[in-house]
Every structure is written in structure tokens, then in C-alpha cells.
Scaffold this active site. Structure first.
Site, PDB file in Angstrom:
ATOM      1  N   GLY A 105       0.900  -1.041  -0.076  1.00 23.44           N
ATOM      2  CA  GLY A 105      -0.121   0.007   0.084  1.00 23.44           C
ATOM      3  C   GLY A 105       0.885   1.398  -0.056  1.00 23.44           C
ATOM      4  N   GLU A 108       1.584   1.909  -3.674  1.00 29.20           N
ATOM      5  CA  GLU A 108       0.449   2.263  -4.207  1.00 29.20           C
ATOM      6  C   GLU A 108       0.142   3.718  -3.723  1.00 29.20           C
ATOM      7  OE1 GLU A 108      -2.406  -1.476  -4.546  1.00 29.20           O
ATOM      8  OE2 GLU A 108      -1.551  -1.326  -2.691  1.00 29.20           O
TER       9      GLU A 108
END
Length: 254
Positions: A105, A108
Site C-alpha cells: 500500500g 500504491e
């Protein structure tokens, strides 16, 4: 106690993620705090996002994810999408100042930013397949746009962690700085952007985003519209007059 801090440095915003004990892993609650902070931002010329400690963001919160059922996992993924899309859709350029690990994450989140400046000690990757899942906060799409399909597939299928030098070579980041020089490098980049017309920079961002989302022809059509809209703003007149008069322009902001 808030885990997201904001500072406005004369039009350059600094948004700092501060949950080093986790280390900066993205739980549902933390994602909510980030979204609230993003939605509360004032008008800015540039926003810089960074983390505290050894991690930019080490990934999503595995302890929370481990117990999710498929419907809960869908909602968790959607929450990450909403937060990162809100970052991506900010009208000003966003710089990820990657101080450490940007995994899962964290990678991302970094990919949702326009530009990425990283410490020489930073590491990057999408190691989700090693946990029996795939990237769920936009990584399958944004990583492909950033580095191309072949390299994105290699990184996602293998889950391999890469160092800053390789990340720079494949276009995942745009600059490397030594840890003690990282903030100065990010601020210098922000200031280089800030000296230009904020209105024009925003129009360029909109045109490029539309092309990436809708394809080349749609991007060209968007460029025509955004180019024309620049002539509705006083910065166009000021910029061109200053050029002809051989002086620095005094742009009026957004």
C-alpha cells in the site's frame, strides 16, 4: 492523537504520516484520517507527502486484513481506492517524499502522487502475492502506467523488493537523494514548480490525467481544451507580456 500532520510553507504543503510504531501501515482508521486530511487541504501550489521513521508506508495493515471475509476485503480495497484517487485528483501537483520503505500500500500511495523523490535507502515493491493476495489499492493499474506492463508484471508476479537505484532506472521514481538531503531535494522540486503559473500547471495536470485515463486521442482533445482555457486566465497575459518585456512574470495564483 492525530497520525497525519499538515504544514503550509507559503503555498507548499507538507503532509506527514506519523504512525511509526505500526510502521505507518494502512489500517481502515488510518486511511480515514488520511482522507480527512486530504479533503481539508487549503489551496496549494504543491503538496509533499512523506512519512515518519524508517517507512514512507510499509504497507496495508496485515493484522486487520487477516480476518477479513471477501465482502469486507472488497470494502477495504474500495476505501484505499477512494483515498488514493482523492490524492491523485488534487488540483495541484503532489510529490511523494519517500523516506524509507514503500511496500504494498505504500508503493500504491506513492504511485497516486505525480512525482516521487526518494531516499537512497528507500525500498519499493508490491509483495502482496507472497501473502496470497494481489495489490488492492490501485497497484495493478498505476504501476503498469508508471513502468510499463512487462516490468509491472515482473514486480507484481515475483513480489520482488527493489532498491532506489533500480526504481530510478525503471522510472518508478524521478530523483534520489541522500537521507539528510531528501527534504531539501523535495522542496527544491516543489519550488521549481511553484515559480510557474499555478493555473497553467493545474491545466497540464488535468490534460495528462485525462489522456492516461481515456487514451491518446482523448488526451489530445483535452489538451486543446485546457490550452484554450489558459487564455481565460490572467497568467497567460502576464507570462507572455513578461517574456516580451524581458522580466520575470508576477503570476496571480489560481
Amino acid at each position: 492523537m492525530t497520525r497525519v500532520h499538515f504544514e503550509n510553507r507559503s503555498g507548499i504543503g507538507l503532509l506527514t504520516l506519523d504512525s511509526p510504531e505500526t510502521p505507518n501501515s494502512l489500517s481502515s482508521d488510518f486511511l480515514g484520517e488520511i482522507r480527512q486530511a486530504v479533503e481539508s487541504l487549503p489551496a496549494l501550489d504543491v503538496l509533499i507527502i512523506t512519512g515518519v521513521g524508517k517507512s514512507f508506508v510499509a504497507g496495508a495493515n496485515i493484522k486487520e486484513m487477516e480476518a477479513l471475509n471477501p465482502q469486507e476485503a472488497k470494502e477495504f480495497s474500495r476505501r484505499g481506492h477512494e483515498v488514493f484517487t482523492a490524492i491523485e485528483n488534487l488540483p495541484c501537483p503532489v510529490i511523494a517524499m519517500v523516506n524509507g520503505f514503500a511496500l504494498g500500500g505504500g508503493c500504491e500511495l506513492m504511485l497516486a502522487c505525480d512525482l516521487r523523490v526518494a531516499s537512497s535507502r528507500a525500498k519499493f515493491g508490491q509483495p502482496e502475492v507472497g501473502l496470497g493476495i494481489i495489490p488492492g489499492f490501485g497497484g495493478t493499474q498505476r504501476l503498469t502506467l508508471a513502468v510499463g506492463p512487462a516490468k509491472a508484471k515482473e514486480l507484481i508476479y515475483t513480489g520482488r523488493i527493489i532498491k532506489a537505484e533500480e526504481a530510478l532506472a525503471i522510472g518508478l521514481i524521478s530523483q534520489i537523494a541522500e537521507p539528510e538531503e531528501l527534504e531539501a531535494a523535495a522542496l527544491t522540486l516543489a519550488q521549481e514548480i511553484q515559480k510557474n503559473s499555478a493555473a497553467a500547471v493545474g491545466q497540464a495536470k488535468r490534460a495528462m490525467a485525462q489522456g492516461l485515463a481515456e487514451g491518446f486521442e482523448a488526451g489530445l482533445a483535452a489538451e486543446v481544451e485546457r490550452f484554450a482555457e489558459c487564455f481565460e486566465h490572467g497568467d497567460q497575459k502576464e507570462g507572455m507580456t513578461a517574456f516580451l518585456e524581458k522580466r520575470k512574470p508576477a503570476f496571480g495564483g489560481k
